[in-house]
Design an enzyme around this catalytic site. Structure first.
Site, mmCIF file in Angstrom:
data_model
loop_
_atom_site.group_PDB
_atom_site.id
_atom_site.type_symbol
_atom_site.label_atom_id
_atom_site.label_comp_id
_atom_site.label_asym_id
_atom_site.label_seq_id
_atom_site.Cartn_x
_atom_site.Cartn_y
_atom_site.Cartn_z
ATOM 1 N N LYS A 62 0.842 -1.202 0.000
ATOM 2 C CA LYS A 62 0.000 0.000 0.000
ATOM 3 C C LYS A 62 0.877 1.253 0.000
ATOM 4 O O LYS A 62 0.621 2.199 -0.736
ATOM 5 C CB LYS A 62 -0.930 0.004 1.226
ATOM 6 C CG LYS A 62 -2.069 -1.005 1.126
ATOM 7 C CD LYS A 62 -2.847 -1.159 2.438
ATOM 8 C CE LYS A 62 -3.882 -2.280 2.284
ATOM 9 N NZ LYS A 62 -4.603 -2.589 3.535
ATOM 10 N N GLN A 97 -4.805 -1.498 9.781
ATOM 11 C CA GLN A 97 -4.710 -2.811 9.127
ATOM 12 C C GLN A 97 -5.295 -3.895 10.025
ATOM 13 O O GLN A 97 -4.983 -3.970 11.217
ATOM 14 C CB GLN A 97 -3.232 -3.097 8.782
ATOM 15 C CG GLN A 97 -2.998 -4.357 7.980
ATOM 16 C CD GLN A 97 -3.607 -4.318 6.574
ATOM 17 O OE1 GLN A 97 -3.781 -3.253 5.979
ATOM 18 N NE2 GLN A 97 -3.947 -5.470 6.047
ATOM 19 N N ASP A 117 -11.070 2.895 4.200
ATOM 20 C CA ASP A 117 -11.540 1.511 4.039
ATOM 21 C C ASP A 117 -13.055 1.443 3.835
ATOM 22 O O ASP A 117 -13.569 0.413 3.390
ATOM 23 C CB ASP A 117 -11.230 0.709 5.314
ATOM 24 C CG ASP A 117 -9.900 -0.021 5.260
ATOM 25 O OD1 ASP A 117 -9.545 -0.511 4.184
ATOM 26 O OD2 ASP A 117 -9.253 -0.121 6.318
#
Ligand code: GUN
Length: 280
Positions: A51, A95, A118
């Site tokens: 990422k 995460q 997200d």
């Protein structure tokens, strides 16, 4: 047809790069994505590294904040609060999975919904399911973009989604409903998985079970999207038996090189959207 997710993701990334560079010349500002990584779970470390690399490539600054496995929930929540207030931070991603002393729900709820790249915050989930403007979870968004590359209009198609997670299955169902699909979600307690999958014009497999979908599970000419990332020995494989299905389907994504690169491209896209929303 084999759907080249790597190529589609490259196209998105190059468009983002151009837009970010234009915005930088106008505003002298750059989006910043902050990722919180807790513990030593190897796949998470790899995902976060990827990422970061992809973000930098398109001109998004990336900051990784690392905590040891035993960090307290409170310390993480205080950090999120600080990032929420920081005007320079465009997007916040924690995460997953998290160590057991930290409640996922609390952490997700703490993120400012306008920085929730997200799309996991209940406000974004609610907006998506109401059909309002929202930040859309990256993997299902990536899947939808790939499906729409194959088929412009999805209206009236029967979509079957294997898996009911908050990350993939549920938001995927909402997106396909908005496209006027008839949507079935099947899961581990579904009575006859094969029978349900055989109805699919579009099959999205997000079960986390290698080799689950075999050639007698899909009708000819279905579009098959494989979200699975499973390690079998040293190999990464999806949830679908690609070799068995590739001749039979209208279009299919490989693993790797299908959905995975699209997830990251959509994360970058969401980060840019959050950045732009904060500039207004
Ligand atoms: N772990 C696996 N996939 C994801 C994802 O899409 N977002 C976050 N935050 N964690 C993950």
């Amino acid at each position: 047809m084999i759907i080249d997710g790597k190529r589609e993701a490259e196209i998105i990334r190059s468009e983002l790069k151009k837009e970010i560079s234009d915005l930088k010349s106008k505003t002298n500002k750059t989006p910043i994505l902050t990722v919180i990584l807790i513990g030593e779970f190897a796949p998470s470390k790899i995902y976060v590294k990827n990422k970061e690399r992809s973000a930098l490539e398109v001109g998004i600054n990336s900051r990784i904040i690392k905590y040891p496995e035993n960090v307290s929930e409170k310390e993480v929540l205080i950090k999120i609060e600080e990032l929420n207030k920081d005007k320079n931070v465009s997007g916040i991603l924690v995460q997953l999975p998290l160590p057991k002393q930290i409640k996922k729900e609390k952490v997700i709820n703490a993120i400012d919904p306008s920085k929730d790249v997200d799309g996991f915050h209940p406000i974004n989930v609610g907006n998506l399911s109401s059909g309002y403007k929202s930040i859309v979870p990256c993997t299902p968004l990536g899947c939808l973009l790939l499906i729409k590359k194959v088929e412009k209009s999805l209206s009236g198609k029967h979509a079957v989604i294997i898996g009911r997670s908050n990350l993939n299955g549920k938001p995927m169902a909402q997106l396909l409903l908005q496209e006027n699909c008839t949507v079935t979600i099947v899961h581990s307690k579904t009575k006859n998985l094969q029978h349900e999958c055989l109805k699919a014009d579009i099959l999205v497999a997000a079960a986390g079970k290698p080799n689950l979908v075999r050639k007698d599970w899909v009708q000819d000419n279905a579009i098959v999207i494989d979200v699975g990332i499973n390690k079998v020995g040293e190999k990464i494989v999806g949830d679908v038996n690609f070799d068995e299905l590739k001749e039979k389907t209208k279009a299919i994504t490989p693993v790797p090189g299908g959905v995975g690169p699209m997830t990251i491209a959509c994360l970058l896209r969401n980060t840019l959207e959050c950045f732009k929303a904060h500039q207004l």
